[in-house]
Write a protein that holds these residues in place. Structure first.
Motif, PDB file in Angstrom:
ATOM      1  N   THR A  10       2.746   4.091  -6.736  1.00 18.24           N
ATOM      2  CA  THR A  10       3.694   4.342  -7.811  1.00 18.24           C
ATOM      3  C   THR A  10       4.849   3.371  -7.637  1.00 18.24           C
ATOM      4  O   THR A  10       5.009   2.786  -6.556  1.00 18.24           O
ATOM      5  CB  THR A  10       4.169   5.812  -7.814  1.00 18.24           C
ATOM      6  OG1 THR A  10       4.903   6.073  -9.016  1.00 18.24           O
ATOM      7  CG2 THR A  10       5.016   6.142  -6.609  1.00 18.24           C
ATOM      8  N   ASP A  11       5.635   3.200  -8.649  1.00 15.93           N
ATOM      9  CA  ASP A  11       6.758   2.270  -8.595  1.00 15.93           C
ATOM     10  C   ASP A  11       7.664   2.641  -7.420  1.00 15.93           C
ATOM     11  O   ASP A  11       8.258   3.726  -7.408  1.00 15.93           O
ATOM     12  CB  ASP A  11       7.524   2.331  -9.904  1.00 15.93           C
ATOM     13  CG  ASP A  11       8.711   1.390  -9.952  1.00 15.93           C
ATOM     14  OD1 ASP A  11       9.019   0.735  -8.945  1.00 15.93           O
ATOM     15  OD2 ASP A  11       9.336   1.311 -11.025  1.00 15.93           O
ATOM     16  N   PRO A  57       2.317  -1.792  -3.620  1.00 10.74           N
ATOM     17  CA  PRO A  57       1.768  -2.531  -4.763  1.00 10.74           C
ATOM     18  C   PRO A  57       0.890  -3.684  -4.284  1.00 10.74           C
ATOM     19  O   PRO A  57       1.229  -4.390  -3.332  1.00 10.74           O
ATOM     20  CB  PRO A  57       2.999  -3.063  -5.491  1.00 10.74           C
ATOM     21  CG  PRO A  57       4.107  -2.147  -5.079  1.00 10.74           C
ATOM     22  CD  PRO A  57       3.781  -1.748  -3.662  1.00 10.74           C
TER      23      PRO A  57
END
Length: 130
Positions: A10-11, A57
């Motif tokens: 997730t961010d 990420p």
């Protein structure tokens, strides 16, 4: 792809404590939610995968076939059609406030936010000759 690491995250900038305060005259309450776990249900019948943080990420610098440092899944077989994968974040939630005459507060049960998408798991065959 079958047999490849599928990263999920997730961010990272959103992986932070959230607060919301409401007031009505002298009465107020503030809720604090802290993310504690990211999870993925792969949608193919396999067990969920749990991560203690937001995940990492993907970046090509990790390499094309590399495992995530913290959150990935490997699909073992192709899907006949789309599978419904689901991501969730579990939050620890507390609150405190003022009743107008005295302080109040407590711990709420953990809360979970969810998102879902459909994935098609493909298999690729290769022939290698020398």
């Amino acid at each position: 792809m079958v047999g490849e690491f599928t990263w999920f995250w997730t961010d990272p900038s959103a992986w932070r404590t959230q607060r919301q305060r409401v007031e009505a005259g002298p009465v107020w309450a503030e809720v604090t939610a802290t993310p504690v776990q990211l999870a993925m249900e792969p949608g193919d019948g396999a067990a969920p995968i749990y991560c203690a943080g937001p995940g990492t990420p993907y970046d090509r610098s990790y390499g094309l076939h590399s495992a995530s440092p913290d959150c990935d899944v490997v699909y073992e077989r192709p899907s006949a059609g789309p599978v419904a994968a689901q991501w969730s974040i579990t939050w620890e939630v507390t609150w405190h406030g003022w009743t107008g005459t005295s302080p109040a507060g407590g711990v709420l049960p953990p809360m979970t936010s969810r998102a879902q998408t459909e994935l098609v798991i493909a298999e690729a065959q290769a022939l290698r000759t020398q």
